[in-house]
Structures are given as C-alpha cells and as structure tokens.
Design an enzyme around this catalytic site. Structure first.
Site, mmCIF file in Angstrom:
data_model
loop_
_atom_site.group_PDB
_atom_site.id
_atom_site.type_symbol
_atom_site.label_atom_id
_atom_site.label_comp_id
_atom_site.label_asym_id
_atom_site.label_seq_id
_atom_site.Cartn_x
_atom_site.Cartn_y
_atom_site.Cartn_z
ATOM 1 N N ALA A 77 158.903 -0.953 13.505
ATOM 2 C CA ALA A 77 159.989 -0.288 14.245
ATOM 3 C C ALA A 77 160.318 1.010 13.522
ATOM 4 O O ALA A 77 160.614 0.987 12.327
ATOM 5 C CB ALA A 77 161.222 -1.181 14.306
ATOM 6 N N HIS A 78 160.225 2.124 14.220
ATOM 7 C CA HIS A 78 160.529 3.399 13.564
ATOM 8 C C HIS A 78 161.092 4.446 14.509
ATOM 9 O O HIS A 78 161.398 5.556 14.097
ATOM 10 C CB HIS A 78 159.273 3.962 12.894
#
Ligand code: UD1
Length: 373
Positions: A217-218
């Site tokens: 997740a970024h």
C-alpha cells in the site's frame, strides 16, 4: 510501413524517431516489453526523469529485465508534485527541442507521464499514451488527474481494454485515435514467468508456499493520516492469524515516520523487492492485499486472489472476472473483507475462476504507433 507521409524533417524511408519517457518503477516494468521492440523498429531515445532513483526502485529493474540503460537521465528526484513536475518539464523541453522526435511515448499515470506529455504537446510533437483510458473516477487521486490530462493531450491512445476505450469515447475523444491493444503489464509477467522458480525470496524470509499473504500500500490516499492508522490496525488483525509480508514502499515508510506510526510487530516488513522476487512472492501467496494497479493484473496472471484496499479500481474487468474483490481501506471494511474472503472457502471461490489473459499488447502497441507516424 503504411500511413501518412513522413512529417517534415524525416526522410522518406527513414526510421521514425521516438522518444520514450519513463521515471518510476511501474513504468520501467510495463514498458519493458515495449522498449526492445521500439529499438528494433524505430530510432528510439529513452529518457529517464529520475522520479524514482534508488537502486531498489529503479536500476535493479533494468538489470533484472535485461534492459539497456536510458540514453538521457534528468535526475529530478523527490519533491512536491508541482516542483517535481516542473523540474521534469524544464529538463524535457530542451531534450525534445534537440531531438525533434516524430512522437513521444508515455505510459500510465505518474508525474513523469504528465510532464512528458505536456512538454511534447506544447512543442507540437505527437503523444502516444499507453494504458490510456484507465479511470478510477476519483478526481482527488493524483494518478487520475495525470491520466485524464495526458489522454486529452495524446494523439494516439492505446487502451488496455474495451472499458478503457469506452471511457475515452465517453469523454469525447475521437474513435480514430483510440486503439485497444491490451495490457503490457501482462506481457511483462508472461516474459519472466518461467524464471520465477529461481527467485529465492521465500527461503530468505522462511515462508511456506500457500501459508502467507502479501500486502502493499503506497498510494497517496492509503498513506494519508485519515487512512493509514486504521489500515495498519486492520492489517495487524490479519497478521495475527497468518503470516503477512509487506515489501514497504519508501512513500509509506516516510508517511509512517511523519505520522509517528509504528509497524505492527506481527507484520513481516521487507525493503522493496525486485520484480522476480515480488512476482514469486505473489505467485506462492494465498492472497494479495494491495492498492497497487500493476499488482492487481500481475496477481491475476499468476492465479493469486487479490483483495484491493480501495473502493474502486481501474481494472474493473478483474472484479467482473471474479478474481479480486474491493475491500476498501477502513479498519471495519478491511477486517470484514478479510473475514469473508481470506478463508479457505472464500479464496477457493476466487481461485475457481481462471483469468484468460491476452498477451501481445507490446507488439500491438508498437505496430499501431509506427503505423500512425
Ligand atoms: C509514483 C506514482 C504512482 C505509482 C508509484 C509507484 C505519481 C503521482 N505517482 O508514486 O502512480 O504507483 O510511483 O511506485 O507519479 N522515494 C525513494 N526512493 C525512490 C523513489 C522514491 O525513497 O527511488 C521516495 C521519495 O523520496 C518520496 C516517496 O518515495 O518521498 C514517493 O515518491 P514519488 O516520486 O512521490 O512517487 P510515488 O509515491 O512512488
């Protein structure tokens, strides 16, 4: 080559001059099947903006994918979106003025994509956009702003699927400029699939195939102060039940530091992985939890069910095919999604629908591009 007569400055019969601009990890991966084809068929100059620059996020992918080094490097590095995009524009304009290519090829939705398309369009140079028409319909996402702007500057729009092509037509873009070629992300996986058994990532981290899940997740939304704490809380709950491995993106690491958030001890955190290690990790996982666009398609090709940590996706066809589910990014929605789908029955139902992939997008993209010049 068919098509209109060569533009002024290009002799009849001469290879078209193409500048391909990339700058981030996903662009390197998704362009990896395209770059060698353009080298063969056109006079290609590859320009690297330097949006991503560390070995783990950049050079490693050129090595693993057997790509030649870029011809020009702008080394813009990190900055706010405006500053970063402005540095790229200032760096790209003189390069394009010097080379005067017949077309500039860009991929996807990053600040690099936007800057290259804008620099080219302002100079009257044709813009070819790969992965055109992908939409989340969330205009707050930087990627959505970038791809919409690029699509409306492009002269040739190479869409991954009919949904993307329909989005473009709906926005008033002429059908003559839109071509469905497929997804080069799929070609990229297919071209390395046979090498994955040699990737040693499971041994390095002591993982057993089928016994762990992978998370990434970024995106800006996932790393915001309103979302990241809850996401970490939900992932800790999931990690308490089975090993959870997270190759941490530098943006997420920086966001955690800025928000004084600790990584839950249950989660196994790694540096960003190389392409082969990442694909091996995903291939042998029981599931992938991700907000990434590229990984959604990669998991589908590798036959791993994906739970998408978002409320929408640009790859609606994967949801429709039943190989992935949208589970949002709140504590509640992620825990509920995991409870429903991270079970043997839930995963079996997602796995029961093999996805028919259509390789050959890179070749179709190059053919279509050259025929347009
Ligand atoms: C960009 C893209 C996103 C894509 C992602 C893949 C935009 C708007 N977003 O986001 O669509 O999914 O790349 O990774 O272009 N950093 C490093 N080392 C690096 C690169 C970055 O430490 O090699 C750090 C930077 O200092 C920065 C952060 O990571 O603080 C984010 O980098 P940035 O260039 O803003 O792009 P991404 O968030 O990676």
């Amino acid at each position: 080559m068919s098509g209109p007569p060569p533009p002024p400055g290009r002799a009849a019969g001469a290879a078209p001059r193409v500048v391909t601009v990339l700058g981030t990890r996903p662009e390197i991966i998704k362009l990896s099947p395209v770059l060698p084809l353009l080298d063969r068929r056109a006079a290609q100059t590859v320009v690297h903006t330097g949006q991503h620059y560390s070995y783990e996020m950049d050079a490693r992918f050129f090595e693993e994918l057997g790509l030649r080094r870029p011809d020009r490097a702008l080394a813009v590095g990190s900055a706010s979106h405006g500053e970063q995009t402005a540095r790229m524009l200032a760096g790209l304009e003189p390069v394009l003025l010097e080379l005067r290519p017949d077309a500039v090829v860009v991929q996807g939705d990053t600040n690099t994509t936007l800057a290259a398309a804008l620099a080219a369009a302002k100079l009257g140079i044709a813009v070819v956009h790969l992965e055109a028409g992908a939409r989340s319909f969330d205009r707050r996402m930087p990627e959505e702003i970038n791809r919409r702007a690029v699509d409306h500057m492009a002269s040739l729009l190479l869409a991954a699927d009919d949904v993307a092509a329909g989005n473009l037509r709906h926005e008033g873009i002429g059908s003559d400029r839109i071509h469905v070629v497929g997804s080069t992300a799929i070609d990229a996986v297919v071209q390395v699939r046979d090498r994955l058994d040699g990737a040693r990532v499971l041994d390095r981290f002591g993982l057993t195939p089928g016994a762990y899940a992978v998370v990434t997740a970024h995106r800006a939304k996932s790393t915001g102060a309103d979302v990241l704490p809850g996401l970490l809380e939900a992932l800790a709950v999931i990690a308490a039940r089975q090993p959870l491995v997270w190759p941490l993106h530098p943006r997420t690491r920086a966001a955690m530091q800025a928000q004084h958030l600790a990584m839950p001890a249950e989660i196994l955190v790694t540096q960003p992985l190389g392409y082969l290690d990442m694909l091996r990790l995903v291939r042998d996982a029981r599931a992938l939890l991700t907000d990434s666009g590229g990984l959604q398609e990669e998991a589908a090709v590798l036959g791993t069910p994906a739970l998408v940590l978002r409320d929408e996706t640009e790859w609606e066809y994967l949801v429709a095919a039943g190989v992935q589910k949208l589970i949002g990014h709140t504590v509640r929605s992620v825990c509920d999604g995991a409870a429903e789908w991270l079970t043997p029955e839930g995963l079996a139902s997602l796995r029961a629908r093999p996805l028919a992939v259509r390789p050959g997008a890179a070749a179709r993209a190059v053919e279509t591009t050259l025929a347009s010049l």
